[in-house]
Design an enzyme around this catalytic site. Structure first.
Site, mmCIF file in Angstrom:
data_model
loop_
_atom_site.group_PDB
_atom_site.id
_atom_site.type_symbol
_atom_site.label_atom_id
_atom_site.label_comp_id
_atom_site.label_asym_id
_atom_site.label_seq_id
_atom_site.Cartn_x
_atom_site.Cartn_y
_atom_site.Cartn_z
ATOM 1 N N LEU A 35 0.810 -1.209 0.000
ATOM 2 C CA LEU A 35 0.000 0.000 0.000
ATOM 3 C C LEU A 35 0.848 1.265 0.000
ATOM 4 O O LEU A 35 1.667 1.477 0.901
ATOM 5 C CB LEU A 35 -0.925 -0.006 1.226
ATOM 6 C CG LEU A 35 -1.826 1.214 1.398
ATOM 7 C CD1 LEU A 35 -2.793 1.327 0.226
ATOM 8 C CD2 LEU A 35 -2.575 1.137 2.725
ATOM 9 N N ASP A 36 0.642 2.106 -1.025
ATOM 10 C CA ASP A 36 1.276 3.420 -1.142
ATOM 11 C C ASP A 36 2.801 3.358 -1.082
ATOM 12 O O ASP A 36 3.461 4.294 -0.634
ATOM 13 C CB ASP A 36 0.753 4.375 -0.056
ATOM 14 C CG ASP A 36 -0.725 4.665 -0.198
ATOM 15 O OD1 ASP A 36 -1.220 4.627 -1.340
ATOM 16 O OD2 ASP A 36 -1.396 4.912 0.825
ATOM 17 N N GLN A 37 3.370 2.261 -1.553
ATOM 18 C CA GLN A 37 4.825 2.118 -1.553
ATOM 19 C C GLN A 37 5.398 1.889 -2.952
ATOM 20 O O GLN A 37 6.572 1.577 -3.098
ATOM 21 C CB GLN A 37 5.243 0.961 -0.633
ATOM 22 C CG GLN A 37 4.910 1.186 0.829
ATOM 23 C CD GLN A 37 5.374 0.057 1.714
ATOM 24 O OE1 GLN A 37 6.486 -0.448 1.576
ATOM 25 N NE2 GLN A 37 4.522 -0.365 2.639
#
Length: 321
Positions: A226-228
């Site tokens: 997530l969001d990486q």
């Protein structure tokens, strides 16, 4: 990786021998594998390959048929994208209720700035269907009454429209590996923070609670973490001392649209590629044509000293000179 390579993606349940069976089929047809990557997440196996089909000893149709038959035998899905398949690119935009990013994409498309076709809008709510109708673009609602998406239906729609690029224009749902693996390095998301700071939900609220003075937004490729995913573009803005969450959001939303649009343009122009987990300009790209972060004018306001070692005074004094 050159766009002249054919892309092959294998998706399915993890099992032994998958890689060997696929690579053997390619070898037997004089197809050279230039790059191969594989991963497993939540029991889903994904393998992506960039292969040189310029000297293959079969036709494109014969290769597709052979890979389809092998996929049926192995119980996996095999996707093949030849260079010619990517000449006219199609975009699927995923949305929830916020319109600002979708509006920016539509305006750029209408002005002929994208060089690609926005072919479908997919929502987990139907709030933005009127905006899609205004631009004459098909809208599909794949969410239930709570907004939980039917990912099988989502994949069907993406396949029906032969999607090249997925843009998450404030789509407030996490995509599963079943979706992400099929479109690796072809899903772009906009997140309302300067990642890696404040991932996850309510990033503007996180920024307010931590008392940041500089806020920002990030457009990035989506991965199963997530969001990486690899960062493409970022924009920053000042956060006044007494700004509440709503004020921070008002400052951020226009930059969300700008950063997302620039990231989409970079992708469609084939100006960036992912290397070791980060995006880099391709060798033949002029960086002045794009804006990854702050504008060049900002550099003029940055102090240029002191910098370690420039004066040499401390080092000379330490030596007794």
């Amino acid at each position: 990786m050159s766009r002249e390579y054919t892309e092959i993606t294998v998706i399915g349940e993890d099992d032994t021998g998958l890689i060997a069976r696929v690579t053997t089929l390619l070898f037997e047809r004089d197809i050279n594998i230039e790059d191969l990557d594989q991963a497993v997440r939540d029991g889903v196996f994904r393998m992506t390959m960039s292969v040189d089909t310029s000297g293959m000893t079969c036709t494109e149709a014969e290769l597709r048929e052979a890979l389809d038959e092998l996929g049926d035998d192995l119980g996996v899905e095999v996707q093949v994208r030849f260079p010619a398949d990517r000449e006219t690119q199609t975009i699927a935009v995923l949305v929830t209720k916020e319109s600002h990013c979708l509006e920016a994409l539509f305006e750029a498309w209408a002005d002929g700035e994208l060089g690609a076709e926005i072919s479908v809008i997919i929502g987990n709510h139907d709030d933005l269907e009127p905006l899609a109708d205004h631009y004459g673009v098909d809208f599909h609602d794949v969410g239930d009454e709570k907004g939980s998406p039917d990912e099988e239906r989502l994949l069907e729609v993406l396949d029906d429209y032969d999607t090249d690029l997925i843009v998450l224009a404030r789509y407030m749902r996490i995509l599963s590996p079943n979706v992400v693996f099929r479109y690796e390095d072809r899903i772009i998301n906009i997140h309302p923070s300067l990642l890696p700071a404040f991932p996850g939900a309510e990033a503007y609220r996180q920024a307010r609670e931590e008392g940041v003075r500089i806020g920002g937004v990030t457009a990035h490729y989506v991965t199963t973490d997530l969001d990486q995913g690899p960062i493409i573009t970022q924009r920053a803005f000042n956060v006044p001392a007494k700004a509440d969450v709503e004020e921070i959001e008002r400052r951020g939303q226009p930059l969300e649209a700008e950063a997302l649009l620039e990231a989409v343009r970079l992708h469609l122009d084939n100006a960036v590629h992912v290397y070791h987990g980060r995006t880099e300009y391709r060798d033949d790209v002029d960086p002045e044509d794009y804006q990854l972060g702050l504008p060049e004018s900002f550099e003029e306001r940055q102090p240029d000293r002191p910098v370690d070692g420039l004066g040499g005074v401390v080092s000379r004094s330490a030596d007794g000179e």
